[in-house]
Design a protein around this motif. Structure first.
Motif, PDB file in Angstrom:
ATOM      1  N   TYR A 143     -39.975 -43.050 -11.759  1.00 35.24           N
ATOM      2  CA  TYR A 143     -39.233 -43.239 -10.520  1.00 35.24           C
ATOM      3  C   TYR A 143     -39.793 -44.425  -9.755  1.00 35.24           C
ATOM      4  CZ  TYR A 143     -37.445 -38.574 -11.399  1.00 35.24           C
ATOM      5  OH  TYR A 143     -36.836 -37.495 -11.961  1.00 35.24           O
ATOM      6  N   MET A 183     -35.859 -43.983  -7.322  1.00 37.12           N
ATOM      7  CA  MET A 183     -34.786 -44.291  -8.274  1.00 37.12           C
ATOM      8  C   MET A 183     -35.296 -44.054  -9.693  1.00 37.12           C
ATOM      9  SD  MET A 183     -33.441 -47.935  -6.713  1.00 37.12           S
ATOM     10  CE  MET A 183     -35.050 -48.631  -6.341  1.00 37.12           C
ATOM     11  N   THR A 215     -35.525 -44.762 -13.506  1.00 37.82           N
ATOM     12  CA  THR A 215     -35.260 -45.992 -14.283  1.00 37.82           C
ATOM     13  C   THR A 215     -34.188 -45.773 -15.349  1.00 37.82           C
ATOM     14  OG1 THR A 215     -37.070 -45.503 -15.805  1.00 37.82           O
ATOM     15  CG2 THR A 215     -37.578 -46.942 -13.937  1.00 37.82           C
ATOM     16  N   ASP A 227     -31.314 -44.643 -14.603  1.00 36.87           N
ATOM     17  CA  ASP A 227     -30.049 -44.855 -13.912  1.00 36.87           C
ATOM     18  C   ASP A 227     -29.672 -46.328 -13.969  1.00 36.87           C
ATOM     19  OD1 ASP A 227     -27.923 -45.052 -12.231  1.00 36.87           O
ATOM     20  OD2 ASP A 227     -28.881 -44.008 -10.532  1.00 36.87           O
ATOM     21  N   SER A 272     -27.180 -47.958 -13.095  1.00 31.67           N
ATOM     22  CA  SER A 272     -26.517 -48.564 -11.935  1.00 31.67           C
ATOM     23  C   SER A 272     -27.544 -49.078 -10.921  1.00 31.67           C
ATOM     24  CB  SER A 272     -25.589 -47.551 -11.260  1.00 31.67           C
ATOM     25  OG  SER A 272     -26.358 -46.504 -10.703  1.00 31.67           O
ATOM     26  N   ARG A 273     -28.791 -48.607 -11.016  1.00 25.09           N
ATOM     27  CA  ARG A 273     -29.818 -49.066 -10.087  1.00 25.09           C
ATOM     28  C   ARG A 273     -30.726 -50.132 -10.694  1.00 25.09           C
ATOM     29  NH1 ARG A 273     -30.085 -45.473  -5.878  1.00 25.09           N
ATOM     30  NH2 ARG A 273     -30.756 -47.295  -4.719  1.00 25.09           N
ATOM     31  N   ASP A 295     -31.704 -53.061  -8.538  1.00 21.95           N
ATOM     32  CA  ASP A 295     -32.515 -52.630  -7.399  1.00 21.95           C
ATOM     33  C   ASP A 295     -33.942 -52.387  -7.853  1.00 21.95           C
ATOM     34  OD1 ASP A 295     -30.392 -52.639  -5.590  1.00 21.95           O
ATOM     35  OD2 ASP A 295     -29.720 -50.667  -6.299  1.00 21.95           O
ATOM     36  N   ILE A 296     -34.067 -51.776  -9.037  1.00 22.35           N
ATOM     37  CA  ILE A 296     -35.402 -51.475  -9.565  1.00 22.35           C
ATOM     38  C   ILE A 296     -36.160 -52.774  -9.864  1.00 22.35           C
ATOM     39  CG2 ILE A 296     -36.617 -50.537 -11.577  1.00 22.35           C
ATOM     40  CD1 ILE A 296     -34.407 -48.325 -11.573  1.00 22.35           C
ATOM     41  N   THR A 316     -37.395 -54.332  -6.830  1.00 27.31           N
ATOM     42  CA  THR A 316     -38.478 -53.594  -6.186  1.00 27.31           C
ATOM     43  C   THR A 316     -39.801 -53.791  -6.923  1.00 27.31           C
ATOM     44  OG1 THR A 316     -36.821 -51.948  -5.630  1.00 27.31           O
ATOM     45  CG2 THR A 316     -39.114 -51.322  -5.293  1.00 27.31           C
TER      46      THR A 316
END
Lengths: 264, 286, 297
Positions: B67, B71, B73, B75, B77-78, B81-82, B85
């Protein structure tokens, strides 16, 4: 031989008006001049365009020598075309060497072709001499962008150019090192016939390819890790902006070229 | 403090591909908080690089979850974003610099994120100042030293404003000067910038600066603790063939032979203090 | 009595000479390598070490000055550089990046073939080189070098130079980029080459701890010149100078110097953990009459 001594690009940094022009202006104007060079026929017109190019070089404060240096690789081609025109074109004979005859029309045509080729190269080298490779790439991308509707991959081309510019020095250095390492193992790249020399390149090319692929792999991963996903939605640190200087240059040069084409 | 990265019981089995490049993970759990510098140490094949590549979804676990700020990893769709970050710095500085000048390269990440140009400029200047490379904006990457290149790569990641930075053996190809430049920068990222930093390395002596040390072997966490806790177990470290700093080894030998040194020193200065205190005390007694 | 195998006299070398990018790399270097010794060259990146060793086997030609191998000037007319390169085997940094053949045996055979050995000689040289670096010929000879582990690749590359049966082996940072296990293996290999097989070895290294353990003599380079020379013990006495050059000394040497600065001068010239142990232990046990109980706490 020292590969690292090979100069990359030929950009001559400077602060002249020509240097400060937007790369798009310079690329467009060099195109205008090139087109004009292909349309005009008279010697006066070539002289006028030549004056424009040389005037630009002067204004850029890049030594004329550097611009002329760009002609060197094509010297042979120019001598050849000049000779062909001189001796092969029909016309009144001026002198003869043995059985071949030089003609007046041939001389004129030969001179014009050489002038056209030289001015063509000088016009384009003036752009590359006064525009940094990055600015050039940016300009090209921006100019090609409207064409992406018809499938021209403007961003991808520009990214490829950037990566190539970035890695050419690295790969040259690497080639130098691999060559030395193989020479240390008794390899010989300097003697023998063509077939033998070509074979001698294998111990350099294989490691170089292996390394280039490894670099490409790692670079792709690093780019993805930095959120690279193509040109969509990308912004740029440096913004190209057409200023009054560019407008003036565009107006003046286009007017000049049109006049030359129309009048001379 | 809420962890930025949470690795929960992650196992990763690797199938196919090049030999020895990627190594399995076996039930690894780890949390990293903002402002914390965690050193992950191990040999080639210990799984440390595989673990690193799980932290920004280059790899996804076979079992377990990772996570990033909550989030998962997995997923997809993210994904971006990951990646925004968790920034990654890799081993070979040459193969992660994309652009032909330093500032262009640092700008590469923010450009990909669609940051407005004036803001990119601000971030580039700030990032270069954090890694102490202000003044090199227009330099060509191939003219820089290894340590400088690696700091440019770090600046390129900082400019994306990540909450966590994972550095995968950033010092392996550097000389000692470059190495200490990069180490000092890495420490500052955690202390001054409050970033969660994961520093993957071969070198035990680079762990001295960390807040926490994780030693990996065979895809598992073999040891974990503060540098002092980890360095105080030389038997285990020796079994793992890790290169303990000379002062630590010396102090361990001295203690084993009966010298009453009070602690396991991490630096030359610490051992000097301990010996001076001890001898000073002894001198007063006699 | 000395037997000089490589003699570098007053060598100057500038990269890209005559261009605006010209950079002087060597400025009047004098170095001699004696037969049978294990010498380490230390210096920070850009100090000229790599440039110097490329002069040893004629990969670079000095702008001025001379390089002699076995007493003969290698740039004199009539000297075949290939013979020099056989005598002075040079292993570059990350040598595994030069592997190119389909099999391990073929790659190691590259140098002997270039030198015109017969096929039986080549085969013998390959087997011997692999034996010397502890690679199993039968298990590996037909494998692709690209499939091997990092440490194995590096040993194949070193074997590729050893197969020429050089008189001197010059290694540029042979442990660069390796993990501690791999480093120890390669260093042990080099020590064995020196002690068991009698090779003259020149080692370029960044690790002061390693050279303190292995080298018989150190050559310190800074700014394109040799600035210090001597046994590790002698060289490491100049701690401040070495630190200024971006080099430093082994941790234990630094420890002893710091102790001396605090008025505790135990012993100069300590360069290994064992020596530090022998020096400090008696002193610490002597003052610890009461502290015995704390041991192991």
């Amino acid at each position: 031989m020292n590969l690292s001594s090979v100069a990359i690009g030929q950009y001559m940094p400077g602060e002249s008006l020509v240097h400060r022009l937007d790369p798009r202006t310079k690329i467009m104007l060099s195109l205008v001049v090139v087109v004009a060079l292909f349309i005009v026929k008279s010697a006066w017109a070539y002289a006028a365009l030549g004056a424009l190019i040389i005037g630009t070089v002067m204004a850029s404060r890049v030594p004329l020598k550097m611009v002329l240096r760009g002609l060197r690789p094509l010297l042979f081609v120019m001598v050849l075309t000049f000779g062909l025109h001189l001796f092969m074109d029909p016309g009144e004979p001026i002198f003869r060497i043995g059985k071949i005859v030089a003609t007046d029309k041939g001389l004129a045509q030969g001179l014009i072709t050489v002038a056209r080729l030289s001015l063509l190269i000088m016009a384009t080298s003036t752009v590359t001499l006064t525009t940094s490779p990055i600015a050039f790439t940016d300009g090209l991308e921006s100019l090609l962008k409207p064409l992406s509707f018809v499938g021209v991959p403007a961003h991808e081309l520009a990214m490829m150019m950037t990566i190539a510019l970035r890695f050419i020095p690295t790969l040259l250095e690497e080639t130098d090192k691999i060559m030395k390492a193989q020479m240390a193992r008794g390899a010989d790249f300097e003697t023998g016939n063509i077939a033998k020399r070509a074979r001698a390149m294998i111990p350099i090319l294989v490691p170089l390819f292996v390394s280039a692929f490894r670099r490409a792999d790692e670079l792709a991963m690093a780019m993805e890790a930095r959120c690279y996903r193509g040109g969509q939605g990308r912004t740029r640190l440096r913004q190209l902006r057409l200023g009054t200087l560019d407008m003036a240059a565009l107006a003046l040069v286009i007017a000049y070229a049109v006049t030359v084409v129309a009048v001379l | 403090m809420k962890p930025v990265i949470r690795v929960e019981n992650v196992s990763y089995t690797y199938d196919g591909g090049g030999p020895g490049e990627v190594d399995a993970l076996l039930d690894v759990s780890l949390e990293v908080a903002g402002g914390e510098l965690v050193a992950v140490i191990g040999h080639n094949g210990s799984g440390k690089s595989t673990l690193a590549k799980h932290m920004n979804a280059i790899f996804v676990p076979t079992r377990g979850d990772v996570y990033v700020l909550g989030m998962n990893t997995r997923d997809e769709s993210r994904l971006w974003d990951i990646r925004q970050t968790v920034g990654m710095v890799f081993q070979n500085p040459d193969n992660q610099i994309v652009a032909t000048t330093v500032e262009e390269d640092v700008a590469f990440g923010p450009e990909n994120l669609g940051v407005p140009p004036t803001e990119i400029r601000r971030r580039v200047d700030e990032a270069l100042s954090i890694v102490d490379m202000t003044g090199h904006e227009k330099s060509a990457p191939h003219m820089l030293s290894g340590g400088q290149k690696q700091r440019v790569a770090i600046a390129g990641v900082i400019a994306m404003r990540p909450r966590c930075i994972v550095l995968d053996e950033p010092t392996a190809m550097l000389d000692p000067v470059g190495r200490s430049e990069v180490l000092a920068t890495v420490r500052r990222l955690a202390t001054d910038e409050g970033i969660a930093v994961v520093h993957i390395t071969h070198f035990m002596n680079e762990a001295v600066l960390a807040d926490r040390v994780v030693v990996m072997e065979g895809g598992r966490i073999a040891l974990e603790g503060t540098p002092r806790e980890v360095f105080s177990q030389p038997a285990t470290l020796r079994r793992l063939d890790l290169d303990v700093p000379q002062v630590t080894e010396l102090a361990y030998e001295l203690r084993a032979a009966g010298a009453p040194l009070p602690r396991c020193p991490l630096t030359v200065a610490e051992l000097v203090d301990d010996i001076a205190a001890l001898v000073g005390k002894g001198a007063r007694q006699s | 009595m000395s037997d000089t195998i490589i003699q570098v006299r007053n060598v100057y070398y500038t990269y890209m000479r005559g261009t605006p990018l010209a950079r002087q790399a060597l400025a009047g270097v004098n170095v001699s390598i004696e037969r049978g010794e294990l010498v380490a060259i230390i210096g920070r990146t850009g100090s000229g070490k790599s440039t110097l060793i490329q002069h040893f086997n004629g990969l670079l030609k000095p702008d001025s000055g001379t390089v002699a191998v076995g007493g003969r000037d290698i740039w004199r007319k009539g000297v075949v550089l290939r013979d020099i390169r056989r005598k002075v085997g040079l292993v570059f940094q990350y040598p595994e990046h030069q592997l190119f053949e389909e099999t391990v045996a073929a790659d190691i055979a590259f140098a002997p073939r270039n030198l015109g050995m017969s096929e039986t000689e080549v085969d013998e040289a390959v087997r011997e080189a692999m034996r010397v670096v502890d690679l199993d010929y039968d298990a590996l000879c037909d494998r692709s070098p690209f499939e091997l582990s990092g440490g194995q690749k590096r040993r194949v590359a070193i074997a590729g130079v050893l197969a020429m049966r050089p008189e001197v082996l010059v290694l540029d940072e042979p442990t660069a980029g390796m993990d501690p296990r791999g480093r120890e293996e390669v260093l042990a290999e080099i020590r064995q080459l020196h002690e068991t097989h009698g090779y003259t070895i020149v080692l370029v290294s960044h690790s002061m701890e390693d050279v303190a353990r292995f080298a018989e003599r150190l050559i310190v380079m800074d700014g394109g010149a040799v600035v210090m020379e001597g046994s590790p013990r002698e060289v490491f006495r100049n701690r401040d100078d070495l630190v200024r050059m971006g080099l430093g000394v082994p941790q234990v040497t630094g420890l002893m110097a710091e102790l001396a600065a605090r008025g505790l001068p135990y012993a100069e010239d300590v360069i290994t953990v064992e020596e530090a142990m022998h020096t400090l232990l008696p002193a610490l046990l002597r003052v610890s009459g009461r502290g015995e109980g704390e041991v192991g706490a």
